[in-house]
Write an enzyme that holds these catalytic residues in place. Structure first.
Site, PDB file in Angstrom:
ATOM      1  N   SER A  83       0.826  -1.212   0.000  1.00 15.32           N
ATOM      2  CA  SER A  83       0.000   0.000   0.000  1.00 15.32           C
ATOM      3  C   SER A  83       0.859   1.260   0.000  1.00 15.32           C
ATOM      4  O   SER A  83       2.006   1.243   0.448  1.00 15.32           O
ATOM      5  CB  SER A  83      -0.903   0.021   1.234  1.00 15.32           C
ATOM      6  OG  SER A  83      -1.716  -1.114   1.288  1.00 15.32           O
TER       7      SER A  83
HETATM    8  N1  SAH Z   1      -0.925  -4.724   4.217  1.00 15.14           N
HETATM    9  C1  SAH Z   1      -0.228  -4.721   2.958  1.00 15.14           C
HETATM   10  C2  SAH Z   1      -1.167  -4.586   1.788  1.00 15.14           C
HETATM   11  C3  SAH Z   1      -1.238  -5.838   0.995  1.00 15.14           C
HETATM   12  S1  SAH Z   1      -2.415  -5.806  -0.324  1.00 15.14           S
HETATM   13  C4  SAH Z   1       0.846  -3.632   2.981  1.00 15.14           C
HETATM   14  O1  SAH Z   1       1.425  -3.420   4.013  1.00 15.14           O
HETATM   15  O2  SAH Z   1       1.147  -3.031   1.974  1.00 15.14           O
HETATM   16  C5  SAH Z   1      -3.765  -6.691   0.393  1.00 15.14           C
HETATM   17  C6  SAH Z   1      -3.514  -8.128   0.791  1.00 15.14           C
HETATM   18  O3  SAH Z   1      -4.750  -8.694   1.186  1.00 15.14           O
HETATM   19  C7  SAH Z   1      -2.968  -9.034  -0.311  1.00 15.14           C
HETATM   20  O4  SAH Z   1      -1.764  -9.596   0.100  1.00 15.14           O
HETATM   21  C8  SAH Z   1      -4.052 -10.104  -0.463  1.00 15.14           C
HETATM   22  O5  SAH Z   1      -3.534 -11.394  -0.757  1.00 15.14           O
HETATM   23  C9  SAH Z   1      -4.699 -10.069   0.898  1.00 15.14           C
HETATM   24  N2  SAH Z   1      -6.025 -10.638   0.973  1.00 15.14           N
HETATM   25  C10 SAH Z   1      -7.041 -10.561   0.077  1.00 15.14           C
HETATM   26  N3  SAH Z   1      -8.110 -11.259   0.513  1.00 15.14           N
HETATM   27  C11 SAH Z   1      -7.769 -11.772   1.734  1.00 15.14           C
HETATM   28  C12 SAH Z   1      -8.435 -12.604   2.694  1.00 15.14           C
HETATM   29  N4  SAH Z   1      -9.698 -13.047   2.493  1.00 15.14           N
HETATM   30  N5  SAH Z   1      -7.790 -12.939   3.820  1.00 15.14           N
HETATM   31  C13 SAH Z   1      -6.503 -12.511   4.051  1.00 15.14           C
HETATM   32  N6  SAH Z   1      -5.819 -11.757   3.174  1.00 15.14           N
HETATM   33  C14 SAH Z   1      -6.445 -11.394   2.030  1.00 15.14           C
END
Ligand code: SAH
Length: 247
Positions: free
Chosen positions: A92
């Site tokens: 993000s």
């Molecule tokens: N927190 C991260 C952002 C990652 S993007 C950062 O620090 O930048 C969002 C993440 O959510 C992805 O890795 C995706 O695989 C995860 N995600 C999507 N659906 C999900 C679910 N049902 N349970 C857990 N993770 C999920």
């Protein structure tokens, strides 16, 4: 007169006293001073962009974002952009991470933050989890993609955050064994907030999540009592979709 630019290290044996000084501690990611400066500039931009909470700004200044992305992208680590982390996912934007955490801490005292138990849904590379762990007492972060869960574990090792636990699983279910949570933050957008997450909020607790499909808005949910939740719709946002199951 020396024409050596200020950022170049002094030539060897030029300054015997400097040579006897202990070497600075090695940092995770190893870019040292250059990344410290880039991060300070990023924090300044966040402040100008409206992030006010001193503890959130401090945490953003402490976590080495470059250590969470591929070395080939490290030079862009402190730009306010989402960057690919593999598996079709992104890290993000710093401004998004800061805003989400600021929304979580709003009106919490220092003592409440230090005692709070927080759940993040969507660990990704682990960056936001690390920032959360610098602000809150206990953090649990769940990720549904095994490869990312493991990547996050590797990225986070050097930071030694003993108050952060990573869980592999579907965040739709929350993490029942660690509930209730004082705060929950979702890093992926679903069409609705899953019921188990609402149930795993402590009364008086708060959840921040993007909700929607092509059009999304940030939602703030507060649990008023055992049976009532109050929802406030905030700004329009764009997050990756919340998916079902694990992979
Ligand atoms: N927190 C991260 C952002 C990652 S993007 C950062 O620090 O930048 C969002 C993440 O959510 C992805 O890795 C995706 O695989 C995860 N995600 C999507 N659906 C999900 C679910 N049902 N349970 C857990 N993770 C999920």
């Amino acid at each position: 007169m020396s024409r050596r630019p200020a950022w170049l290290p002094a030539p060897a044996n030029r300054d015997a006293r400097a040579a006897r000084r202990p070497a600075p501690p090695r940092r995770p990611g190893g870019l040292g001073l250059a990344s410290d400066r880039a991060r300070a500039t990023m924090v300044e931009a966040l402040r100008r962009g409206g992030v006010r909470d001193p503890q959130v700004l401090e945490a953003m200044g402490q976590v080495p974002r470059h250590a969470f992305i591929d070395a080939a992208l490290a030079s862009r680590a402190y730009e306010d952009v989402a960057l690919p982390i593999g598996h079709g996912q992104t890290i993000s934007r710093p401004s998004t991470v800061a805003r989400m955490i600021e929304l979580l801490v709003q009106s919490m005292t220092a003592a409440q933050r230090a005692q709070a138990s927080v759940l993040e849904v969507g660990t990704g590379c682990g960056y936001q989890a690390a920032v959360l762990a610098r602000v809150f007492g206990q953090v649990v972060s769940v990720e549904r993609v095994r490869g990312l869960h493991e990547q996050a574990r590797n990225n986070l090792r050097a930071l030694r955050l003993s108050n952060l636990r990573l869980v592999f699983g579907d965040g739709h279910l929350g993490v029942a064994q660690a509930a209730p949570f004082d705060a929950i933050v979702m890093a992926a957008a679903g069409e609705a907030i899953p019921d188990p997450l609402l149930e795993q909020m402590r009364v008086g607790g708060r959840l921040i999540a993007p909700v929607g499909g092509i059009r999304q808005a940030l939602h703030r949910v507060e649990r008023v009592d055992r049976e009532h939740w109050q929802v406030t719709v905030l700004d329009a946002v764009r997050f990756v979709p919340l998916r079902t199951g694990t992979s």
